[in-house]
Motif scaffolding. Structure first.
Motif, PDB file in Angstrom:
ATOM      1  N   LEU A   1       0.844  -1.068   0.030  1.00 21.33           N
ATOM      2  CA  LEU A   1       0.091   0.011   0.002  1.00 21.33           C
ATOM      3  C   LEU A   1       1.009   1.210   0.100  1.00 21.33           C
ATOM      4  O   LEU A   1       0.342   2.275  -0.514  1.00 21.33           O
ATOM      5  N   ALA A   2       2.229   1.078   0.463  1.00 13.91           N
ATOM      6  CA  ALA A   2       2.884   2.398   0.798  1.00 13.91           C
ATOM      7  C   ALA A   2       3.117   3.132  -0.386  1.00 13.91           C
ATOM      8  O   ALA A   2       3.154   4.414  -0.361  1.00 13.91           O
ATOM      9  N   GLY A   3       3.131   2.736  -1.785  1.00 18.96           N
ATOM     10  CA  GLY A   3       3.500   3.321  -2.944  1.00 18.96           C
ATOM     11  C   GLY A   3       2.402   3.885  -3.540  1.00 18.96           C
ATOM     12  O   GLY A   3       2.578   4.537  -4.608  1.00 18.96           O
ATOM     13  N   LEU A   4       1.178   4.040  -2.798  1.00 17.92           N
ATOM     14  CA  LEU A   4      -0.047   4.467  -3.518  1.00 17.92           C
ATOM     15  C   LEU A   4      -0.451   5.494  -3.158  1.00 17.92           C
ATOM     16  O   LEU A   4      -0.187   6.205  -1.995  1.00 17.92           O
ATOM     17  N   ASP A   5      -1.172   6.543  -3.886  1.00 17.63           N
ATOM     18  CA  ASP A   5      -1.755   7.737  -3.728  1.00 17.63           C
ATOM     19  C   ASP A   5      -2.663   7.538  -2.583  1.00 17.63           C
ATOM     20  O   ASP A   5      -3.740   6.924  -2.608  1.00 17.63           O
ATOM     21  N   GLY A   6      -2.598   8.307  -1.336  1.00 17.77           N
ATOM     22  CA  GLY A   6      -3.605   8.284  -0.418  1.00 17.77           C
ATOM     23  C   GLY A   6      -4.984   8.691  -0.616  1.00 17.77           C
ATOM     24  O   GLY A   6      -6.017   8.763   0.018  1.00 17.77           O
ATOM     25  N   ALA A   7      -5.157   9.480  -1.861  1.00 18.66           N
ATOM     26  CA  ALA A   7      -6.289  10.203  -2.158  1.00 18.66           C
ATOM     27  C   ALA A   7      -6.919   9.197  -2.889  1.00 18.66           C
ATOM     28  O   ALA A   7      -8.235   9.508  -3.190  1.00 18.66           O
ATOM     29  N   LEU A   8      -6.519   7.990  -3.238  1.00 16.53           N
ATOM     30  CA  LEU A   8      -7.401   7.144  -3.905  1.00 16.53           C
ATOM     31  C   LEU A   8      -8.637   6.845  -3.183  1.00 16.53           C
ATOM     32  O   LEU A   8      -8.670   6.638  -2.040  1.00 16.53           O
ATOM     33  N   PRO A   9      -9.662   6.373  -3.756  1.00 15.70           N
ATOM     34  CA  PRO A   9     -11.141   6.010  -3.193  1.00 15.70           C
ATOM     35  C   PRO A   9     -10.911   4.653  -2.533  1.00 15.70           C
ATOM     36  O   PRO A   9     -10.324   3.843  -2.937  1.00 15.70           O
ATOM     37  N   ARG A  10     -11.300   4.796  -1.020  1.00 13.57           N
ATOM     38  CA  ARG A  10     -11.089   3.772  -0.276  1.00 13.57           C
ATOM     39  C   ARG A  10      -9.817   3.490   0.268  1.00 13.57           C
ATOM     40  O   ARG A  10      -9.566   2.334   0.882  1.00 13.57           O
TER      41      ARG A  10
END
Length: 383
Positions: free
Chosen positions: A321-330
């Motif tokens: 999860l660390a490399g993903l954008d925190g603004a993504l839905p859910r």
């Protein structure tokens, strides 16, 4: 009066008129006039050839309207003379109507509305209720869509991928008002699968059937959401699961993998597990890897992080999860779940509350709020 028969015939009748030279909006109006006559006359005197009857009456209504409109006389001169009444062609041209309704010049919402109206045979009122908008708003949306495609001819190959995305949008609307859009999407996708031999069409149909099979178990009697792991699998529709798996296996055997087939494979693995604890998460991660390669979609990687967390533990899931954008839905909901499994109750409670605030609908908001409240209660007990 067989409403299901009327709805099944409407797309073919509309397509015949468009092929004969009517623009889409005028053809749709003429077909609606013919349907009104059918409702009035068929119960007492049903025709031997319902589709032929509708084509004949609709074509006459179109010609009458064209002759009455002096501004359209030039177009009237170009249309062929009225064909003699007789059996309608057996060929199903509905596929072309799908392509027209999913025209790239339309917005997704307009394409969905036009598909439900022209291919699905739903009334404007039914579509408006399904989308929880005023009927006048939906009428304007459909009118704009019809004007947009008015000059489009049936002389170019359509984009199956665009049609599939429109149908997937319809399916994801689920159920609201007096129209079951999930069931309608399955019906339309079955119709499309009968018209075109394409593994991704089969993949989408399999995906819909596998997801729809779990529908009865997704909510509790009070309307609250039931997570997949907690669902009563005895309430799943085993016939739909078996059909979906059979369709998927035939599609995968053609070795032309697409995103809907990959999504269906993930759904099939969930459906195949007798219990949540017996889910083959390792294979699910592998299918998410394929899906990420096919789409490059960050939401796929978000869902993959959940699967990694189940297959290799919550720390591995959080690393994914660390490399993903925190603004993504859910994103916050996924992070909350993984932190809770990792034992970090404080962070999980905060993230559940954040996710609830961002939830797209009331049912999901209530579910996430309950999760936050549950963890906050546990924190107080531990003090």
């Amino acid at each position: 009066m067989d409403g299901a028969l009327i709805r099944s015939l409407t797309p073919g009748v509309l397509t015949v008129l468009v092929r004969r030279g009517a623009d889409f909006a005028a053809a749709e109006d003429a077909v609606q006039d013919a349907l009104v006559e059918a409702v009035r006359g068929w119960p007492a005197d049903p025709p031997r050839d319902p589709k032929g009857w509708l084509v004949t009456v609709a074509w006459r209504r179109f010609l009458d309207a064209a002759r009455a409109d002096t501004a359209r006389r030039r177009r009237e001169d170009r249309v062929e003379e009225e064909p003699a009444p007789g059996p309608a062609p057996d060929a199903d041209d509905t596929l072309q109507l799908y392509f027209l309704c999913a025209h790239p010049s339309l917005t997704p919402s307009s394409a969905v509305a036009l598909t439900l109206r022209a291919v699905g045979g739903l009334t404007t009122r039914q579509i408006a209720r399904a989308y929880l908008v005023p009927e006048a708003t939906m009428a304007q949306r459909i009118s704009r869509a019809k004007r947009t495609v008015a000059g489009v001819r049936f002389d170019r190959p359509g984009d199956v991928a665009t049609v599939l995305r429109v149908l997937y949008l319809v399916f994801n609307e689920g159920y609201s008002g007096d129209v079951d859009l999930a069931a309608e999407a399955i019906r339309l996708t079955r119709q499309l699968a009968a018209s075109v031999d394409h593994p991704e069409v089969a993949g989408l149909l399999a995906l819909m059937l596998l997801h729809h099979a779990r529908r009865a178990a997704r909510t509790a009697p009070d309307g609250s959401l039931v997570p997949l792991a907690e669902q009563d699998r005895g309430r799943w529709d085993t016939a739909s699961i078996a059909e979906g798996v059979e369709i998927l296996q035939a599609a995968l055997a053609r070795d032309r993998l697409g995103e809907f087939q990959a999504q269906a494979a993930i759904a099939a693995l969930h459906a195949d597990a007798p219990t949540a604890g017996e889910t083959d998460w390792v294979q699910i991660v592998e299918w998410y890897d394929e899906l990420a390669r096919l789409t490059g979609n960050p939401v796929v990687r978000l869902n993959r992080a959940v699967a990694v967390g189940e297959a290799d533990g919550p720390r591995a899931g959080l690393a994914a999860l660390a490399g993903l954008d925190g603004a993504l839905p859910r994103y916050a909901a996924v992070a909350a779940y993984l932190h809770e499994r990792d034992g970090d109750v404080d962070t999980a409670a905060r993230l559940y509350a954040e996710a609830a605030h961002k939830a797209p609908d009331l049912a999901e908001r209530d579910h996430l709020t309950r999760q936050a409240a549950r963890l906050n209660s546990r924190r107080r007990e531990d003090r």
